[in-house]
Design a protein around this motif. Sequence first.
Motif, mmCIF file in Angstrom:
data_model
loop_
_atom_site.group_PDB
_atom_site.id
_atom_site.type_symbol
_atom_site.label_atom_id
_atom_site.label_comp_id
_atom_site.label_asym_id
_atom_site.label_seq_id
_atom_site.Cartn_x
_atom_site.Cartn_y
_atom_site.Cartn_z
ATOM 1 N N PHE A 125 6.831 -49.849 90.990
ATOM 2 C CA PHE A 125 5.377 -49.958 90.828
ATOM 3 C C PHE A 125 4.688 -48.990 91.783
ATOM 4 C CE2 PHE A 125 6.920 -54.538 90.497
ATOM 5 C CZ PHE A 125 7.039 -54.523 89.112
ATOM 6 N N HIS A 126 3.687 -48.266 91.306
ATOM 7 C CA HIS A 126 2.930 -47.335 92.147
ATOM 8 C C HIS A 126 1.438 -47.617 92.004
ATOM 9 C CE1 HIS A 126 6.630 -45.155 91.101
ATOM 10 N NE2 HIS A 126 6.402 -44.272 92.051
ATOM 11 N N PHE A 127 0.693 -47.365 93.057
ATOM 12 C CA PHE A 127 -0.770 -47.339 92.950
ATOM 13 C C PHE A 127 -1.315 -46.441 94.050
ATOM 14 C CE2 PHE A 127 0.064 -50.904 95.817
ATOM 15 C CZ PHE A 127 -0.884 -50.735 96.829
ATOM 16 N N ALA A 128 -2.530 -45.937 93.843
ATOM 17 C CA ALA A 128 -3.201 -45.126 94.872
ATOM 18 C C ALA A 128 -4.395 -45.910 95.389
ATOM 19 C CB ALA A 128 -3.650 -43.794 94.282
ATOM 20 N N PHE A 129 -4.718 -45.713 96.666
ATOM 21 C CA PHE A 129 -5.814 -46.488 97.254
ATOM 22 C C PHE A 129 -6.417 -45.721 98.417
ATOM 23 C CE2 PHE A 129 -2.210 -47.356 99.879
ATOM 24 C CZ PHE A 129 -2.662 -47.778 101.122
ATOM 25 N N SER A 130 -7.631 -46.110 98.781
ATOM 26 C CA SER A 130 -8.290 -45.535 99.959
ATOM 27 C C SER A 130 -8.411 -46.637 101.020
ATOM 28 C CB SER A 130 -9.673 -45.000 99.584
ATOM 29 O OG SER A 130 -10.572 -46.078 99.412
ATOM 30 N N PRO A 131 -8.713 -46.275 102.270
ATOM 31 C CA PRO A 131 -8.794 -47.303 103.326
ATOM 32 C C PRO A 131 -9.749 -48.449 103.001
ATOM 33 C CG PRO A 131 -8.735 -45.126 104.311
ATOM 34 C CD PRO A 131 -8.834 -44.910 102.830
ATOM 35 N N ARG A 132 -10.833 -48.157 102.313
ATOM 36 C CA ARG A 132 -11.809 -49.232 102.047
ATOM 37 C C ARG A 132 -11.341 -50.220 100.963
ATOM 38 N NH1 ARG A 132 -14.334 -44.693 99.722
ATOM 39 N NH2 ARG A 132 -14.468 -44.805 97.438
ATOM 40 N N ASP A 133 -10.201 -49.931 100.306
ATOM 41 C CA ASP A 133 -9.736 -50.787 99.208
ATOM 42 C C ASP A 133 -8.858 -51.944 99.659
ATOM 43 O OD1 ASP A 133 -10.983 -49.218 97.217
ATOM 44 O OD2 ASP A 133 -9.330 -47.780 97.263
ATOM 45 N N VAL A 134 -8.575 -52.034 100.973
ATOM 46 C CA VAL A 134 -7.638 -53.058 101.462
ATOM 47 C C VAL A 134 -8.390 -54.293 101.945
ATOM 48 C CG1 VAL A 134 -5.800 -53.542 103.135
ATOM 49 C CG2 VAL A 134 -6.013 -51.245 102.152
ATOM 50 N N ASN A 135 -7.929 -55.458 101.492
ATOM 51 C CA ASN A 135 -8.443 -56.734 101.990
ATOM 52 C C ASN A 135 -7.335 -57.360 102.835
ATOM 53 O OD1 ASN A 135 -9.071 -59.531 102.299
ATOM 54 N ND2 ASN A 135 -10.449 -59.433 100.540
ATOM 55 N N TRP A 136 -7.456 -57.216 104.153
ATOM 56 C CA TRP A 136 -6.385 -57.678 105.047
ATOM 57 C C TRP A 136 -6.270 -59.197 105.052
ATOM 58 C CZ3 TRP A 136 -3.057 -54.142 106.335
ATOM 59 C CH2 TRP A 136 -3.464 -52.813 106.483
ATOM 60 N N THR A 137 -7.382 -59.884 104.875
ATOM 61 C CA THR A 137 -7.351 -61.358 104.895
ATOM 62 C C THR A 137 -6.539 -61.891 103.717
ATOM 63 O OG1 THR A 137 -9.579 -61.254 105.808
ATOM 64 C CG2 THR A 137 -8.823 -63.412 105.086
ATOM 65 N N GLN A 138 -6.806 -61.355 102.538
ATOM 66 C CA GLN A 138 -6.084 -61.822 101.345
ATOM 67 C C GLN A 138 -4.759 -61.094 101.136
ATOM 68 O OE1 GLN A 138 -8.703 -61.670 97.952
ATOM 69 N NE2 GLN A 138 -10.222 -63.007 98.882
ATOM 70 N N GLU A 139 -4.513 -60.071 101.962
ATOM 71 C CA GLU A 139 -3.322 -59.232 101.826
ATOM 72 C C GLU A 139 -3.216 -58.619 100.430
ATOM 73 O OE1 GLU A 139 0.265 -61.104 103.308
ATOM 74 O OE2 GLU A 139 -0.323 -60.473 105.322
ATOM 75 N N THR A 140 -4.347 -58.061 99.975
ATOM 76 C CA THR A 140 -4.378 -57.399 98.672
ATOM 77 C C THR A 140 -5.029 -56.022 98.793
ATOM 78 O OG1 THR A 140 -6.494 -58.443 98.138
ATOM 79 C CG2 THR A 140 -4.496 -59.548 97.326
ATOM 80 N N VAL A 141 -4.784 -55.212 97.780
ATOM 81 C CA VAL A 141 -5.375 -53.875 97.703
ATOM 82 C C VAL A 141 -5.890 -53.668 96.285
ATOM 83 C CG1 VAL A 141 -4.982 -51.393 98.044
ATOM 84 C CG2 VAL A 141 -3.539 -53.042 99.241
ATOM 85 N N VAL A 142 -7.115 -53.169 96.149
ATOM 86 C CA VAL A 142 -7.595 -52.768 94.827
ATOM 87 C C VAL A 142 -7.183 -51.313 94.647
ATOM 88 C CG1 VAL A 142 -9.591 -52.459 93.327
ATOM 89 C CG2 VAL A 142 -9.520 -54.397 94.906
ATOM 90 N N GLY A 143 -6.130 -51.112 93.860
ATOM 91 C CA GLY A 143 -5.563 -49.775 93.690
ATOM 92 C C GLY A 143 -5.903 -49.174 92.344
ATOM 93 N N ILE A 144 -5.669 -47.879 92.237
ATOM 94 C CA ILE A 144 -5.941 -47.159 90.995
ATOM 95 C C ILE A 144 -4.616 -46.730 90.379
ATOM 96 C CG2 ILE A 144 -7.023 -45.082 90.019
ATOM 97 C CD1 ILE A 144 -9.142 -45.225 92.133
ATOM 98 N N VAL A 145 -4.483 -46.977 89.068
ATOM 99 C CA VAL A 145 -3.267 -46.586 88.335
ATOM 100 C C VAL A 145 -3.654 -45.904 87.030
ATOM 101 C CG1 VAL A 145 -1.715 -48.346 89.281
ATOM 102 C CG2 VAL A 145 -3.148 -48.922 87.334
ATOM 103 N N PRO A 146 -2.749 -45.052 86.502
ATOM 104 C CA PRO A 146 -3.047 -44.425 85.209
ATOM 105 C C PRO A 146 -3.019 -45.467 84.094
ATOM 106 C CG PRO A 146 -1.164 -43.368 86.304
ATOM 107 C CD PRO A 146 -1.454 -44.624 87.042
ATOM 108 N N ASN A 147 -3.873 -45.311 83.088
ATOM 109 C CA ASN A 147 -3.769 -46.182 81.918
ATOM 110 C C ASN A 147 -3.142 -45.416 80.763
ATOM 111 O OD1 ASN A 147 -5.751 -44.610 80.716
ATOM 112 N ND2 ASN A 147 -7.409 -46.066 81.063
ATOM 113 N N SER A 148 -2.843 -46.133 79.685
ATOM 114 C CA SER A 148 -2.102 -45.512 78.581
ATOM 115 C C SER A 148 -2.905 -44.416 77.886
ATOM 116 C CB SER A 148 -1.691 -46.582 77.559
ATOM 117 O OG SER A 148 -2.832 -47.322 77.176
ATOM 118 N N GLY A 149 -4.230 -44.452 78.013
ATOM 119 C CA GLY A 149 -5.063 -43.452 77.336
ATOM 120 C C GLY A 149 -5.251 -42.163 78.124
ATOM 121 N N GLY A 150 -4.563 -42.049 79.269
ATOM 122 C CA GLY A 150 -4.691 -40.817 80.059
ATOM 123 C C GLY A 150 -5.745 -40.902 81.157
#
Length: 454
Positions: A125-150
Amino acid sequence: MSLTTCMLHAVQRTDRSVYLTSELVKALRLTGTKSLTVKVGSKTATLPIRLIKKSGQHMYIPLSLLSTLHIPKVGNVLVASTNNKEIRLGPLIGVLTNIAGSTSPFGTKTGFIRQFMNTGSGKSFHFAFSPRDVNWTQETVVGIVPNSGGGWIRKTFPLPDVVYNRLSSRRAEKTAGIEGFKERFVRRGIPLFNWSFFDKWDVYKMLDGDDAFRFVPESRINPSADQIKEMLDKHKFIYLKPTAGSLGIGIYRVTYNPRKGYFVRFRKGSNNVLIRYAKFDGLMKMLGTGRGRLTNYVAQQGIRLIEIDSCPIDFRFHMTKNGSNNWVVAAIGAKKAGKGSVTTHVRSGGQLMTSEQVLRQIYGSRADQMLTNAKETAVKLAEGIENNYNHLLGELGFDIGIDQNEKIWMFEANAKPGRSIFKHPSLKDGDIASLSNIYEHCLYLSRFRSRRDS
């Protein structure tokens, strides 16, 4: 540790059990296990284990678990077990970068990041993220991934198993809090490699005292007029380079001829400029040494490089760590300086060639031996830097030259090497190899390796 691949399925069931085929249980050495902890990145869930009659290595998990663990997709995936009570799916690889927009979210790096995410996407599994996308309390990241449509979509992920740092500008990396942000991953045991850009003087200090130091030209930080004079008397020409510079911007090439005086070359706008000074004082006035203009500059011994058509040649070595944690040369591009240019950068009129092309033209039948020597030197330099660096490294770019006495020199080391050499059609294999090595190194760092490999 046991490592294999399995086909992951999500099913609508109410009993919240994980179903495994006998073949998968055997491969992961889970015989006799009643319950199993499933781990994806930083998220875990413990479920009863049940066997299912089916050939092949399959795992069925309830849809609710897919959501709880933020598993981004089903399908073929690597699965590792260190004991008979826990398995890990993944790895989950996070690419730390700058996010710019929606159609090309990573600006000019978008194509490269898509290419990297496609490497190994059939089993990780891969994703890209920036520093502001991390939620340390919930231990989650809102990351960006390619979709099937390009295009690209945002999804929520657990904290990753490993972070590949591709923050793409020095300014972004020096933003307040970035150092502490990266440290938070390390404190959680999440490897983060390619910590930050190097300054030129950092590399000089790291190698000082190492065996590889003999490949580095003599250098001086924040050079005084006296030091510049001394180096010119000794070497007859030097380079003045900004410590945090890149792409050849701000570099001066200064030459001393006892009969004709001092010559300085530099780039101004889109032009290469050459000025002669009869006296040293005139040169110093122009360079502004008295006004502190060479603060944060390095004076570096000039080297008489091998040439083609009276134009100097140097080489960009793209180094990567591989899945066995060893440094390898992924690709080499040769750069021929443009007429009157200070550097061999293509943007200053330089020409991109292959190393084989250049070395064959200069050394004939000895070309292969010269290439082997240069590769061995590059590996020694990478190991020397790594041995004296406080953080993990996974890739390096070296500007390497061969002088007219066949001695090999390293002028620059970059911790976030550019990829412009891969524009050469003959270096496409190197492009693929560099990405494949980085992916394999992510597997190594995240401990998704079989026993015989680790």
